[in-house]
Design an enzyme around this catalytic site. Structure first.
Site, mmCIF file in Angstrom:
data_model
loop_
_atom_site.group_PDB
_atom_site.id
_atom_site.type_symbol
_atom_site.label_atom_id
_atom_site.label_comp_id
_atom_site.label_asym_id
_atom_site.label_seq_id
_atom_site.Cartn_x
_atom_site.Cartn_y
_atom_site.Cartn_z
ATOM 1 N N ASP A 1 -6.162 -72.032 31.998
ATOM 2 C CA ASP A 1 -5.645 -73.271 31.396
ATOM 3 C C ASP A 1 -6.704 -74.371 31.455
ATOM 4 O O ASP A 1 -6.894 -75.135 30.502
ATOM 5 C CB ASP A 1 -4.322 -73.714 32.026
ATOM 6 N N LYS B 1 -6.536 -66.196 35.295
ATOM 7 C CA LYS B 1 -5.395 -66.990 35.749
ATOM 8 C C LYS B 1 -5.047 -66.527 37.164
ATOM 9 O O LYS B 1 -3.907 -66.206 37.493
ATOM 10 C CB LYS B 1 -4.235 -66.787 34.748
ATOM 11 N N TYR C 1 -1.840 -55.693 27.094
ATOM 12 C CA TYR C 1 -2.041 -55.007 25.820
ATOM 13 C C TYR C 1 -2.030 -53.487 25.964
ATOM 14 O O TYR C 1 -2.164 -52.782 24.973
ATOM 15 C CB TYR C 1 -3.408 -55.382 25.225
ATOM 16 N N ASP D 1 -7.950 -63.302 23.847
ATOM 17 C CA ASP D 1 -7.351 -63.343 22.515
ATOM 18 C C ASP D 1 -7.054 -64.802 22.149
ATOM 19 O O ASP D 1 -7.470 -65.312 21.102
ATOM 20 C CB ASP D 1 -6.062 -62.509 22.544
#
Ligand code: NAP
Length: 411
Positions: free
Chosen positions: A277, A223, A155, A301
């Site tokens: 995940d 992640k 971002y 987000d």
């Protein structure tokens, strides 16, 4: 002396907490699209709660500041300097949604506000209100607070378009200087910066919140199995920070099983981490095992929107963007342009953002009054269209009527 003249700018302790205050001046931005409708419904809810809780000994002095389309019309800028100055002066604001102006010089007004004021933590509490139609079997098991890092990650706006000369330069550098031969020459490139500074201050805020609110765990969501030096580092820095600053107050999940037979000692917060995940699966399958989440920007987000959907939708999703001291509370949905001026949508998001704001001021009694009255309004099946269309036997209320009913249910 009139109430009007009692208004004061809030002040902070050395630890960055709001000092007790009775007549704070609070700038508000109505917002675009459905913004004016939800604000008109919400403001009387805040004022009534404060009056019922504290009589005339406390009162918010509202001060309208302009941003978005209203600012463009009145002052010729989507984000006028005078509005930014007011927010900076008063260190607090509450806002409705803002349209992202096409060709207005901003990627997004919300992102601009976060960057200008270094609002590094996006805080979104997600809980279930009994009776809200939800897509999962046990929405009541969800009670999490997401702390999403707000300034870094993909971002940060460092992005180069496929085919541009900047992108060609970067690709050539990556190939020739750093040996990244697998890059395609026609790729567009985005950069994902994640720093120990940015990660640690966000995670510190999440742990501090967990301590102050008797929460049981802080989960670092990342992640890192794939992106080791950004996402993986976020989790590593989180554990480091927890050890450096909160060694007496936290244990890791490994310690929980190795040393405490899976049962955390009273008062200790468990620090754990999950691959992003897997966290989405856990949020569906075992949500009651999660409490405070600290996430990188993009993961947070997605995850916060998915969690709010699990408890019944965007109309009830509050949020705050917080910096060292400055905080902007906001409805987390967009401007829902097709409902503009129809007095139709659910004002719950901005009302619950106001609850967060009252808690930020230390006005917990007023905050609780609103939360309880909102629950009663939903339990009585007197709701706006978004909930009514999914509830049997519910009475359809306009946006303004929903606000008025919450006020009645407080009295
Ligand atoms: P949106 O405005 O959030 O609306 C999408 C849908 O969500 C609506 O059509 C409606 O669903 C539902 N919804 C949103 N707010 C609701 C409410 N208060 N009560 C009940 N239902 C609600 O998303 P969008 O259409 O993608 O975005 C529109 C504009 O908002 C864009 O310009 C975007 O950039 C901007 N935006 C601003 C913010 C912000 O300022 N924080 C955040 C996101 C987007 P149904 O159609 O099913 O009734």
């Amino acid at each position: 002396m009139s109430d009007q003249s009692k208004g004061k700018t809030i002040e902070f302790t050395d630890a960055g907490k709001v000092k007790p205050t009775d007549y704070p001046i609070i700038p508000f931005i109505e917002g675009d699209g459905v913004g004016p409708d939800i604000w008109a419904a919400a403001q009387p809810v805040f004022d009534s709660a404060v009056e019922i809780a504290y009589g005339s000994s406390k009162k918010i002095e509202w001060k309208e500041v302009y941003a978005g389309e209203k600012a463009q019309q009145k002052l010729g800028s989507y984000l006028p300097d005078e509005s930014l100055k007011e927010i900076e002066t008063h260190q607090i604001a509450i806002k409705g949604p803002l349209t992202t102006p096409v060709g207005g010089g901003f990627r997004s007004l919300n992102v601009a506000l976060r960057q200008i004021f270094d609002l590094y933590a996006c805080v979104r509490p997600i809980r279930y209100f009994d009776g809200v139609p939800a897509p999962v079997k046990h929405p009541e098991k969800i009670n999490m607070v997401v702390f999403r890092e707000n300034t870094e990650d993909v971002y940060s706006g460092i992005e180069f378009e496929s085919g541009s000369s900047e992108c060609a330069k970067l690709i050539s550098f990556l190939k020739n200087e750093l040996g990244k031969d697998q890059l395609r020459d026609d790729a567009g490139i985005g950069i994902k910066p994640i720093s120990p500074f940015g990660s640690k201050r966000l995670i510190e805020r999440a742990i501090q919140y967990a301590i102050e609110n008797n929460r049981s765990s802080v989960t670092l969501v990342h992640k890192g199995n794939i992106m080791k030096f950004t996402e993986g580092a976020f989790a590593k820095w989180g554990y480091e920070l927890a050890q450096e600053k909160y060694a007496d107050q936290v244990i890791t999940e490994a310690q929980l099983y190795d040393d405490y037979n899976g049962k955390a000692p009273a008062g200790k917060i468990v620090i754990k981490d999950r691959i992003a995940d897997a966290m989405f699966q856990q949020a569906l399958l075992r949500p009651d095992e999660y409490d405070v989440l600290a996430t990188t920007n993009l993961n947070g987000d997605y995850l916060s929107d998915a969690l709010i959907a699990q408890v019944g939708g965007l109309g009830l999703g509050p949020g705050a963007n917080m910096g060292k001291t400055l905080a902007i509370f906001e409805a987390t949905h967009g401007t829902a342009p097709k409902y503009t001026g129809m007095d139709k949508v659910n004002p719950g998001s901005v009302i619950l953002s106001g609850v967060m704001m009252l808690e930020h001021l230390g006005w917990n009694q007023a905050a609780t009054l609103i939360t309880n009255a909102l629950q009663k309004t939903i339990s009585n099946k007197t709701v706006t269209y978004d909930l009514e269309r999914q509830m049997d036997g519910a009475k359809l209320l306009k946006c303004s009527e929903f606000g008025q009913t919450i006020v009645q249910n407080m009295r």
